[in-house]
Design a protein around this motif. Sequence first.
Motif, PDB file in Angstrom:
ATOM      1  N   ARG A 185       0.753  -1.416  -0.016  1.00 55.34           N
ATOM      2  CA  ARG A 185       0.257   0.018  -0.073  1.00 55.34           C
ATOM      3  C   ARG A 185       0.767   1.285   0.015  1.00 55.34           C
ATOM      4  NH1 ARG A 185      -2.605  -0.619   6.156  1.00 55.34           N
ATOM      5  NH2 ARG A 185      -0.637  -0.545   7.238  1.00 55.34           N
TER       6      ARG A 185
ATOM      7  N   PHE B  94      -3.318  -5.925  -3.586  1.00 59.19           N
ATOM      8  CA  PHE B  94      -3.863  -4.976  -2.564  1.00 59.19           C
ATOM      9  C   PHE B  94      -5.298  -5.181  -1.842  1.00 59.19           C
ATOM     10  CE2 PHE B  94      -2.334  -2.456  -6.417  1.00 59.19           C
ATOM     11  CZ  PHE B  94      -1.113  -2.217  -6.041  1.00 59.19           C
TER      12      PHE B  94
ATOM     13  N   ARG C  88      -3.389  -4.675   6.966  1.00 55.63           N
ATOM     14  CA  ARG C  88      -2.727  -4.227   5.559  1.00 55.63           C
ATOM     15  C   ARG C  88      -3.785  -3.740   4.522  1.00 55.63           C
ATOM     16  NH1 ARG C  88      -2.012  -9.167   7.116  1.00 55.63           N
ATOM     17  NH2 ARG C  88       0.280  -9.532   8.101  1.00 55.63           N
TER      18      ARG C  88
ATOM     19  N   ALA D 106      -5.675  -1.544   2.176  1.00 58.86           N
ATOM     20  CA  ALA D 106      -4.811  -0.562   1.159  1.00 58.86           C
ATOM     21  C   ALA D 106      -5.852   1.149   1.260  1.00 58.86           C
ATOM     22  CB  ALA D 106      -4.482  -1.082  -0.078  1.00 58.86           C
TER      23      ALA D 106
ATOM     24  N   LYS E  55      -4.511   4.409   2.155  1.00 57.19           N
ATOM     25  CA  LYS E  55      -3.201   4.813   1.847  1.00 57.19           C
ATOM     26  C   LYS E  55      -2.899   4.892   0.346  1.00 57.19           C
ATOM     27  CE  LYS E  55      -0.975   3.924   6.172  1.00 57.19           C
ATOM     28  NZ  LYS E  55       0.311   3.769   7.038  1.00 57.19           N
ATOM     29  N   LEU E  56      -3.600   3.755  -0.395  1.00 58.58           N
ATOM     30  CA  LEU E  56      -3.080   3.680  -1.876  1.00 58.58           C
ATOM     31  C   LEU E  56      -3.917   4.835  -2.643  1.00 58.58           C
ATOM     32  CD1 LEU E  56      -1.721   1.926  -3.769  1.00 58.58           C
ATOM     33  CD2 LEU E  56      -3.916   0.502  -3.876  1.00 58.58           C
TER      34      LEU E  56
ATOM     35  N   GLY F 223       1.724  -4.347   6.033  1.00 54.52           N
ATOM     36  CA  GLY F 223       1.497  -3.008   4.931  1.00 54.52           C
ATOM     37  C   GLY F 223       2.710  -2.672   4.275  1.00 54.52           C
TER      38      GLY F 223
END
Length: 225
Positions: free
Chosen positions: A20, A38, A46, A48, A51-52, A202
């Motif tokens: 991520r 992801f 984790r 995503a 953050k992604l 992550g």
Amino acid sequence: MAVSLTNAPTTLQVKVCGMREPENIGDLVALQPDYIGFIFYRKSARYAGEKLNPEYAKHLPATVQKVGVFVNEALETILALTEKYGLQAVQLHGHETPELCRKLKQAGFLVLKAFALDDSFDFTTLEFYEGTCDYYLFDTKGQQHGGNGVTFNWQVLDQYHLNTPFFLSGGLDIEHVAAIKAGRWPQLRGIDINSRFELEPGLKNISKVKKMLTAFRENISIADK
Ligand SMILES: O=C(O)c1ccccc1NCC(=O)[C@H](O)[C@H](O)COP(=O)(O)O
């Protein structure tokens, strides 16, 4: 006696899951894994989602296939996220039906249906999924839907009798490379690595991933027992 594994499945693919962070993703993509995963499950460490950056994800090189990991999401939600992040593949880790898998496959996605295995896993339950997915992903049954970091007893895979090729997952680490490459399961098409390669949830340890990819991709010899 040393056995040269000339029949070893050198084309086995590698998926690295739970990414991520942009810089970490860039470093991983430079290693050219086959798939990058992801996780779009909010309860995962984790996850995503926030953050992604969708534009960053969309413009990653086409050499790596982007996989969205979902747990019991509706078709519409999955489709919206694949569009938002430019995903080519979906990995389903809940109680998704064969019908949902089929719809996603018909929509043009590569579909991996994950199953949580233990010693008593009954592979006949997968017969309904035959033809609806591209791959199964055999993971370890644990407290979480995925990312438990533990291997299952691979002996159970000797009972796998169906045609759909599979990815091996669940606590995989560098120490497992030789056993995986021993060519024990004809339907094995790849592996999925995750928590054993993390600095923190992550965030992957890129040099450890690199060691794994190097070991996995080179023609190895293993000592006969
Ligand atoms: O990793 C997670 O947090 C996760 C949470 C919920 C559903 C799936 C999840 N991971 C999916 C994966 O593809 C993992 O790589 C797979 O479960 C193996 O993980 P690990 O045992 O840590 O190697």
